[in-house]
Design a protein around this motif. Structure first.
Motif, PDB file in Angstrom:
ATOM      1  N   TYR A 160       0.811  -1.228   0.000  1.00 33.56           N
ATOM      2  CA  TYR A 160       0.000   0.000   0.000  1.00 33.56           C
ATOM      3  C   TYR A 160       0.842   1.275   0.000  1.00 33.56           C
ATOM      4  CZ  TYR A 160      -3.965   3.042   1.174  1.00 33.56           C
ATOM      5  OH  TYR A 160      -4.917   4.022   1.160  1.00 33.56           O
ATOM      6  N   LYS A 199      -7.989   1.815  -6.058  1.00 40.42           N
ATOM      7  CA  LYS A 199      -8.250   2.866  -5.072  1.00 40.42           C
ATOM      8  C   LYS A 199      -7.574   4.177  -5.462  1.00 40.42           C
ATOM      9  CE  LYS A 199      -7.255   4.204  -0.292  1.00 40.42           C
ATOM     10  NZ  LYS A 199      -8.580   4.763   0.031  1.00 40.42           N
ATOM     11  N   TYR A 212      -7.268  -3.991  -5.472  1.00 44.03           N
ATOM     12  CA  TYR A 212      -7.816  -2.973  -4.577  1.00 44.03           C
ATOM     13  C   TYR A 212      -6.916  -1.741  -4.524  1.00 44.03           C
ATOM     14  CZ  TYR A 212      -7.774  -0.622  -0.027  1.00 44.03           C
ATOM     15  OH  TYR A 212      -7.694   0.320   0.963  1.00 44.03           O
ATOM     16  N   THR A 213      -5.615  -1.947  -4.272  1.00 47.37           N
ATOM     17  CA  THR A 213      -4.726  -0.796  -4.105  1.00 47.37           C
ATOM     18  C   THR A 213      -4.622   0.017  -5.396  1.00 47.37           C
ATOM     19  OG1 THR A 213      -2.783  -2.167  -4.610  1.00 47.37           O
ATOM     20  CG2 THR A 213      -3.332  -1.862  -2.298  1.00 47.37           C
TER      21      THR A 213
END
Length: 246
Positions: free
Chosen positions: A68, A124, A120-121
């Protein structure tokens, strides 16, 4: 006029197999592409040399898509340069096969981290850049294993099923901003990802496919480019299977 001329695209897992085919297809249609790869520097250098004709329209960056803080830093640099983003292809994926009772915890976690958390990362941080211009295309490269399941691939199947759930939820969140989120679901494609399968298993898998052959990375790339194009503006939350009828 090339279909993607002037478009800014980001492809993960960009230097081998399906990801490389997608990257090269986007470049051939005029896009500027940042290709992300996990750690195979030799493959990245080979691609860099092979794609020299595209000049600075192709840039390759090493990045762990599941990290992340690293992804946040990467997008901060990207936003400073590009300001917006038109296309994200979440293609990065790995396999670490074993029957569940014998599967190492680290192999479970790593496959989920790269294949699912990576989507997801990347998504996002990509969405705000697309929302700036009220336009964007996000394409996930998932797999029929997400709903079929194969013995020895519980981690891989779980990650791919999760990708579809993520994709469908995100498609509903961003549709009003003219951002579409879709997936392609390639079956058996002739890439390094399945190159380690025993010959007998390859023969059995081919028997499962009505087309009686494995697909090619270029065939997957064609589908991705369609979903990333303006022609697919009313396609959202969909998964296009590329399986030869599996």
């Amino acid at each position: 006029m090339l279909e993607f001329e002037g478009k800014k695209a980001l492809v993960t897992g960009a230097t081998r197999g399906i990801g490389r085919a997608i990257t090269e297809a986007l470049l051939a249609q005029g896009a500027n592409v940042v290709g992300v790869y996990g750690g195979n520097a030799a493959a990245a250098e080979a691609m860099r040399l092979d794609c020299a004709q595209y000049g600075d329209r192709l840039r390759l960056r090493q990045l762990d898509v599941s990290d992340y803080p690293a992804v946040a830093a990467f997008f901060a640099e990207l936003e400073a340069e590009w300001e917006t983003l038109d296309i994200l292809v979440n293609n990065a994926g790995i396999r670490r096969d074993a029957v569940l009772a014998m599967m190492k915890e680290e192999d479970w976690r790593r496959v989920i981290d790269v294949n699912l958390t990576g989507g997801y990362t990347m998504s996002k941080f990509a969405v705000p850049l697309m929302m700036k211009q009220k336009y964007g295309r996000i394409v996930f490269v998932t797999s029929p294993m997400g709903h079929l399941g194969f013995a020895g691939q519980a981690n891989y199947a779980a990650s791919k099923a999760g990708q579809v759930g993520l994709m469908k939820s995100l498609s509903k969140e961003v549709a009003k901003r003219k951002i579409t989120v879709n997936g392609v679901s390639p079956g058996f494609i002739a890439t390094e990802l399945i190159a380690d399968l025993p010959e007998a298993q390859v023969k059995e898998y081919k028997k499962m496919v009505p087309a009686n052959r494995f697909g090619t990375p270029a065939e997957v790339a064609e589908a991705v480019l369609f979903l990333a194009s303006d022609r697919a503006a009313y396609i959202n939350g969909a998964v296009l299977e590329i399986t030869g009828g599996l």
